[in-house]
Design an enzyme around this catalytic site. Structure first.
Site, PDB file in Angstrom:
ATOM      1  N   ASP A  65      34.471  52.327  39.288  1.00  0.00           N
ATOM      2  CA  ASP A  65      35.304  53.421  38.809  1.00  0.00           C
ATOM      3  C   ASP A  65      35.637  53.242  37.323  1.00  0.00           C
ATOM      4  O   ASP A  65      36.411  54.004  36.765  1.00  0.00           O
ATOM      5  CB  ASP A  65      36.607  53.505  39.630  1.00  0.00           C
ATOM      6  N   GLU A  80      33.487  38.067  51.286  1.00  0.00           N
ATOM      7  CA  GLU A  80      34.760  38.578  50.762  1.00  0.00           C
ATOM      8  C   GLU A  80      35.736  37.395  50.631  1.00  0.00           C
ATOM      9  O   GLU A  80      35.828  36.570  51.538  1.00  0.00           O
ATOM     10  CB  GLU A  80      35.302  39.649  51.732  1.00  0.00           C
ATOM     11  N   GLU A 101      26.395  42.385  50.963  1.00  0.00           N
ATOM     12  CA  GLU A 101      27.463  43.099  50.240  1.00  0.00           C
ATOM     13  C   GLU A 101      28.422  42.071  49.681  1.00  0.00           C
ATOM     14  O   GLU A 101      28.945  41.211  50.411  1.00  0.00           O
ATOM     15  CB  GLU A 101      28.224  44.092  51.128  1.00  0.00           C
ATOM     16  N   ASP A 141      36.093  43.868  40.748  1.00  0.00           N
ATOM     17  CA  ASP A 141      37.279  43.826  39.884  1.00  0.00           C
ATOM     18  C   ASP A 141      36.844  43.747  38.416  1.00  0.00           C
ATOM     19  O   ASP A 141      35.981  42.934  38.075  1.00  0.00           O
ATOM     20  CB  ASP A 141      38.131  42.607  40.240  1.00  0.00           C
ATOM     21  N   ASP A 193      33.953  32.661  48.042  1.00  0.00           N
ATOM     22  CA  ASP A 193      33.554  33.169  46.732  1.00  0.00           C
ATOM     23  C   ASP A 193      32.048  33.397  46.746  1.00  0.00           C
ATOM     24  O   ASP A 193      31.274  32.449  46.906  1.00  0.00           O
ATOM     25  CB  ASP A 193      33.945  32.128  45.672  1.00  0.00           C
ATOM     26  N   LYS A 223      41.104  41.045  30.880  1.00  0.00           N
ATOM     27  CA  LYS A 223      41.560  40.066  29.882  1.00  0.00           C
ATOM     28  C   LYS A 223      40.461  39.067  29.545  1.00  0.00           C
ATOM     29  O   LYS A 223      39.752  38.596  30.432  1.00  0.00           O
ATOM     30  CB  LYS A 223      42.788  39.324  30.405  1.00  0.00           C
TER      31      LYS A 223
HETATM   32  C1  LIG Z   1      38.300  46.387  43.977  1.00  0.00           C
HETATM   33  S1  LIG Z   1      37.910  45.674  45.509  1.00  0.00           S
HETATM   34  C2  LIG Z   1      36.638  46.749  46.135  1.00  0.00           C
HETATM   35  C3  LIG Z   1      36.466  46.607  47.620  1.00  0.00           C
HETATM   36  C4  LIG Z   1      35.347  47.445  48.255  1.00  0.00           C
HETATM   37  N1  LIG Z   1      34.044  47.091  47.716  1.00  0.00           N
HETATM   38  C5  LIG Z   1      35.603  48.900  48.068  1.00  0.00           C
HETATM   39  O1  LIG Z   1      34.867  49.538  47.309  1.00  0.00           O
HETATM   40  O2  LIG Z   1      36.541  49.411  48.671  1.00  0.00           O
HETATM   41  C6  LIG Z   1      37.001  44.209  45.045  1.00  0.00           C
HETATM   42  C7  LIG Z   1      36.818  43.271  46.203  1.00  0.00           C
HETATM   43  O3  LIG Z   1      36.018  42.169  45.807  1.00  0.00           O
HETATM   44  C8  LIG Z   1      36.564  40.975  46.343  1.00  0.00           C
HETATM   45  N2  LIG Z   1      36.101  39.869  45.508  1.00  0.00           N
HETATM   46  C9  LIG Z   1      36.478  39.575  44.248  1.00  0.00           C
HETATM   47  N3  LIG Z   1      35.850  38.483  43.792  1.00  0.00           N
HETATM   48  C10 LIG Z   1      35.045  38.063  44.801  1.00  0.00           C
HETATM   49  C11 LIG Z   1      34.134  36.983  44.956  1.00  0.00           C
HETATM   50  N4  LIG Z   1      33.949  36.097  43.973  1.00  0.00           N
HETATM   51  N5  LIG Z   1      33.480  36.846  46.128  1.00  0.00           N
HETATM   52  C12 LIG Z   1      33.675  37.737  47.137  1.00  0.00           C
HETATM   53  N6  LIG Z   1      34.519  38.786  47.051  1.00  0.00           N
HETATM   54  C13 LIG Z   1      35.189  38.955  45.905  1.00  0.00           C
HETATM   55  C14 LIG Z   1      38.062  41.220  46.298  1.00  0.00           C
HETATM   56  O4  LIG Z   1      38.787  40.378  47.181  1.00  0.00           O
HETATM   57  C15 LIG Z   1      38.138  42.679  46.686  1.00  0.00           C
HETATM   58  O5  LIG Z   1      38.217  42.844  48.093  1.00  0.00           O
END
Ligand SMILES: C[S@@+](CC[C@H](N)C(=O)[O-])C[C@H]1O[C@@H](n2cnc3c(N)ncnc32)[C@H](O)[C@@H]1O
Length: 231
Positions: A145, A59, A34, A109, A86, A113
């Site tokens: 979403d 994460e 995940e 995310d 990352d 931009k």
């Molecule tokens: C919008 S949140 C969604 C969290 C979860 N999947 C949910 O549906 O509730 C996006 C998550 O991805 C993580 N994230 C963003 N870029 C990442 C990366 N390069 N590697 C690991 N996690 C990342 C963020 O820290 C955040 O917790």
């Protein structure tokens, strides 16, 4: 390899020994990944519901990682490992080719931009990488979403040669067994969620890899991001 000096890593040691780390017999290891679990609503319940799988979650946010680890320990889960970092950097160092049975990318995310576009998680590059890391029949579980992200991601997964389980270009209309943290909120508020599922048909054909590489080199992932922005 016995003629190698002791200080040299054996080629087999360049990846983690997941069977050992999950205390699982190698032939029973069923690795899932995940990316970006956030606070872990999905990771924790999915691992609990499926003791037969071994879930690696990556994460970036330290507080989320610590929260998931604490909850996992409290629930006594032995088939969930959470790493802070990352995913783009860690994934190629974590997994051998064709070693994953499923990858979950839920609500990445959107990075609207233009100057932030390179931070997007799902693009053709990730899709091509997952073609190589998922075993044949391995599954992609994608949720968002953002309707434009859903369309763009479907194009990216398909451009990399994944088979859309619901038909080319289609979103999945079914309901998942386990919801993510964010998805649970939307289940209450009624905000729409867009989901898609894909299957890895096997090793990528050279023309698929070339097409995906060309799209990636153009800096787009089968779509022009500005065209779909905020639609
Ligand atoms: C919008 S949140 C969604 C969290 C979860 N999947 C949910 O549906 O509730 C996006 C998550 O991805 C993580 N994230 C963003 N870029 C990442 C990366 N390069 N590697 C690991 N996690 C990342 C963020 O820290 C955040 O917790």
């Amino acid at each position: 390899m016995s003629d190698l000096p002791d200080s040299c890593a054996h080629p087999d040691e360049q990846f983690p020994d997941w069977a050992r780390d999950f205390s699982r017999a190698p032939e029973l290891l069923r690795l899932e990944l995940e990316i970006g679990p956030g606070r872990g609503g999905f990771a924790l319940d999915h691992a609990a519901a499926h003791p037969e799988i071994d879930l690696v979650a990556i994460e970036t946010r330290r507080s989320d990682v610590e929260e998931i680890r604490e909850k996992s320990a409290r629930r006594g889960l032995t088939n969930l490992l959470v790493f802070q970092g990352d995913a783009k950097l860690l994934v190629p160092r974590f997994f051998r080719a064709h070693s994953l049975s499923c990858v979950h990318v839920q609500f990445p995310d959107p990075w609207w931009k233009k100057r932030h576009q390179k931070r997007r998680m799902v693009d053709v590059d990730l899709a091509v990488q997952m073609r190589a890391l998922l075993m044949p029949t391995g599954v992609v579980d994608f949720r968002t979403d953002v309707p434009a992200y859903a369309r763009a991601a479907v194009e990216s997964w398909e451009a990399a040669g994944f088979v859309n389980l619901d038909g080319a270009g289609a979103l999945w209309q079914g309901a998942p067994e386990v919801l993510s943290t964010r998805e649970r909120r939307y289940a209450v508020t009624g905000q729409p969620v867009f989901r898609a599922r894909f299957n890895n048909p096997g090793p990528a054909a050279p023309e698929t890899t070339e097409r995906a590489a060309a799209l990636s080199a153009e800096g787009r992932s089968g779509r022009e991001w500005r065209d779909v922005r905020r639609k």
